[in-house]
Design an enzyme around this catalytic site. Sequence first.
Site, short mmCIF file in Angstrom:
data_model
loop_
_atom_site.label_atom_id
_atom_site.label_comp_id
_atom_site.label_asym_id
_atom_site.label_seq_id
_atom_site.Cartn_x
_atom_site.Cartn_y
_atom_site.Cartn_z
N ARG A 1 -3.63 -10.01 5.09
CA ARG A 1 -4.09 -10.11 3.70
C ARG A 1 -2.95 -9.62 2.80
NH1 ARG A 1 -6.81 -6.76 -0.01
NH2 ARG A 1 -8.30 -7.87 -1.36
N LYS B 1 0.82 -1.21 0.00
CA LYS B 1 0.00 0.00 0.00
C LYS B 1 0.85 1.26 0.00
CE LYS B 1 -4.38 -1.85 1.52
NZ LYS B 1 -5.46 -1.85 2.53
#
Length: 268
Positions: free
Chosen positions: A248, A214
Amino acid sequence: MSETHGDSGAHRTRIMGILNVTPDSFSDGGRFEALDTAVAQALQMAEAGADIVDIGGESTRPGYEPIDAASERARVLPVIEAVAPRLAVPISIDTRKAEVAAAAIRAGATMVNDIWGLQRDDAIARVAADADADVVAMHNRDEIDATIDIVDDIRRFFDRSIAIARQAGVRDEKLILDPGIGFGKTLEQNLAAVKRLPEIKALGFRVLLGVSRKSSIGRILDKPVEERLIGTVAMNVWAMRDGVDIIRVHDVAEHVDAREIVSAIEDV
């Protein structure tokens, strides 16, 4: 879904592999649109040690273009139908739409992963409850507000999600909370949410963390998406030490190795 490692009873984090069957996801958009490549990737992640495979048909990157339920179903259902008989691990459907969740469950999914914490589609919690599916409720915000205490905001948001889940009939042991790294937060707020995971764990539910590749990692390291693996592993190892239940990730094998090191140290 929490597990133990070895004979010591130490906490063992589960690994959820990300499979985006989208043309526009921020990291792997377009790579797994074709059915054969999507199926191969799902099987490869399970072989590498994924405990869950999370399949999504709508990008949630910043500035994403929403798609309708029919288009989303057309992307995810053929993949779920193809891999469900071949996977020994659970399949999660990454969707905010009850209609898509219901179709995915019929096709073989046993977990619903909702980026809006059950708060944008009134029926999605009931769909999950009726199937006795696991449910991931993720914290999200429409706008960034740098002035707020983000963990207080997360707790208030989860109060609503928990109430919705319980009213729909979702059992507490089926509910998983995700602080939503990268969604409606500043860099500092994202880091605070990771650092203060024990406060979220204290709510009494399993916790999932999704930091893979991210922008927070990219901003800290000044690296593009394809060079964020080490940063992702570092952040997830921090979370493992704080007892996160599920991570995740795009890179399953690397996180399996990282988990084994953490577990080996904990077992001494």
